[in-house]
Design an enzyme around this catalytic site. Structure first.
Site, PDB file in Angstrom:
ATOM      1  N   HIS A   1     -96.242 -58.470  -7.714  1.00 14.81           N
ATOM      2  CA  HIS A   1     -96.121 -57.018  -7.612  1.00 14.81           C
ATOM      3  C   HIS A   1     -97.172 -56.257  -8.409  1.00 14.81           C
ATOM      4  O   HIS A   1     -97.484 -55.109  -8.097  1.00 14.81           O
ATOM      5  CB  HIS A   1     -94.719 -56.601  -8.070  1.00 14.81           C
ATOM      6  CG  HIS A   1     -94.270 -55.283  -7.535  1.00 14.81           C
ATOM      7  ND1 HIS A   1     -95.107 -54.398  -6.890  1.00 14.81           N
ATOM      8  CD2 HIS A   1     -93.054 -54.686  -7.545  1.00 14.81           C
ATOM      9  CE1 HIS A   1     -94.434 -53.327  -6.536  1.00 14.81           C
ATOM     10  NE2 HIS A   1     -93.188 -53.481  -6.925  1.00 14.81           N
TER      11      HIS A   1
ATOM     12  N   GLY B   1     -74.500 -36.159   8.870  1.00 15.62           N
ATOM     13  CA  GLY B   1     -75.330 -35.139   8.234  1.00 15.62           C
ATOM     14  C   GLY B   1     -75.972 -35.591   6.939  1.00 15.62           C
ATOM     15  O   GLY B   1     -76.346 -34.765   6.106  1.00 15.62           O
TER      16      GLY B   1
ATOM     17  N   ASP C   1     -81.239 -43.251   3.629  1.00 18.30           N
ATOM     18  CA  ASP C   1     -81.609 -43.764   2.311  1.00 18.30           C
ATOM     19  C   ASP C   1     -80.654 -43.240   1.235  1.00 18.30           C
ATOM     20  O   ASP C   1     -80.184 -44.011   0.389  1.00 18.30           O
ATOM     21  CB  ASP C   1     -83.042 -43.388   1.955  1.00 18.30           C
ATOM     22  CG  ASP C   1     -83.485 -44.031   0.650  1.00 18.30           C
ATOM     23  OD1 ASP C   1     -83.720 -45.253   0.641  1.00 18.30           O
ATOM     24  OD2 ASP C   1     -83.563 -43.322  -0.370  1.00 18.30           O
TER      25      ASP C   1
END
Length: 364
Positions: A68, A152, A156
């Site tokens: 990473h 609504g 995420d």
């Protein structure tokens, strides 16, 4: 990556699977470290000093392992997607068969001695212990972004609230002394690649709005409408924080820059903020979370970043399911946490859907 997703908290396999084959857990562990200690040549064919490894399993499945510090998930996923889109195209020229290649592999011969062989055995023992210290579980919900959007709420934010509710319950039921709960520092990655040399910023998921919603979910006297109202408020705050982080208006990268400017002789005053107990607690990421999506592969993840934490990789891009891969050290109750993920996902849906139908009750 040609892995068929499977339902249930552990996929079709368990953390004891060893093959590179058909279930998400065993294939994830195969990519991660080659299998489980004592069963396969774990870490013996993984090169962790390299920034990227392309892995081909004996059954034809493939995967990638990235380090990473030099690469991020979003551009790496795009690279994989563009390569695989090209390879899958009927017009792609795969070239001649490898069987007819004039290039032949040449084995490398190593000169060994008794001391070197002893050190190799010691390294194998340490790698076995490292692999055995890790646990991985996998879960798919039976609904996805298509249903979530009818409530609504963005997929995420919804998924992050699943994680928060699950961790809150896990602290009570599995991970902490009876009756105690603790808001866990939660990291979600936001991309800042719109800026020159931009990479990521931290979305700090924990907020007062999340805290108020979790309190309502614990309160048996709290109505479903109140719980929904607070859930929507928490997800709206999350959206704002995510937008700010992506616009380089987060705090963690700026604070890191300030910390790097502190010199050894600057004295304790310069370190007052960074040594503050609340600051230290706030950057202990017990939940290291992030989401990517690709139509080409169905498993991905990373290890926990603190010993008493979880790595939480998830996907929200499917219409019919949410996907979670949870990693942790073996002494953590990983199975308990993935079960709380499954329960939280269902309990949140019940706030919006009549239990006897699939019709949303209301849209806030």
């Amino acid at each position: 990556v040609s892995v068929k997703p499977s339902k249930g908290p552990n996929g079709n396999g368990t953390s004891g699977s060893t093959a590179s084959g058909s279930d998400p857990v065993s294939f994830s562990r195969y990519l991660w470290h080659g299998g489980l200690a004592g069963k396969t040549n774990q870490l013996g064919n993984r090169w962790m000093d390299k920034p990227v490894q392309f892995i081909l399993a004996p059954n034809g499945e493939m995967g990638i392992v990235g380090e990473h510090s030099v690469m991020d998930g979003t551009p790496t996923t795009r690279m994989c997607d563009e390569v695989l889109d090209a390879v899958y195209s009927p017009s792609f020229d795969h070239g001649p068969s490898g069987a007819n290649s004039p290039i032949k592999p040449i084995p490398l011969e190593f000169d060994t001695n008794k001391e070197l062989l002893s050190r190799i055995e010691q390294a194998k023992k340490r790698s076995d212990e490292l692999v055995a210290s890790q646990t991985l579980t996998y879960h798919l919900t039976d609904y996805g972004k298509k249903d979530i959007k009818t409530y609504g709420i963005g997929p995420d934010g919804w998924t992050q609230m699943i994680i928060q509710l699950a961790y809150d319950r896990w602290c009570l039921n599995h991970g902490k002394p009876s009756g105690s709960r603790e808001m866990g520092g939660t990291y979600e990655a936001a991309t800042t690649r719109r800026f020159q040399k931009g990479r990521t910023e931290a979305i700090r998921v924990v907020s007062n709005e999340v805290r108020e919603w979790l309190a309502a979910m614990r309160d048996r006297n709290s109505s479903a409408e109140e719980q929904k109202r607070l859930l929507v408020a928490a997800t709206k705050k999350h959206i704002k924080d995510a937008q700010d982080a992506g616009a380089a208006m987060g705090i963690d990268r700026h604070l890191l820059g300030l910390r790097m400017l502190v010199q050894d002789g600057d004295g304790d005053k310069a370190l007052e903020l960074f040594n503050d107990p609340l600051f230290q607690r706030s950057k202990k990421w017990v939940l290291s979370t992030s989401a990517i999506f690709s139509k080409h592969f169905h498993v991905y993840g990373w290890g926990e970043v603190v010993p008493d934490g979880f790595g939480v990789a998830y996907m929200t891009g499917y219409d019919d399911r949410l996907q979670f891969t949870i990693t942790s050290r073996s002494e953590m109750d990983n199975t308990g946490f993935i079960q709380e993920i499954a329960t939280a996902a269902e309990d949140m849906r019940k706030l919006f859907v009549n239990p006897t139908s699939s019709t949303p009750i209301s849209r806030l």
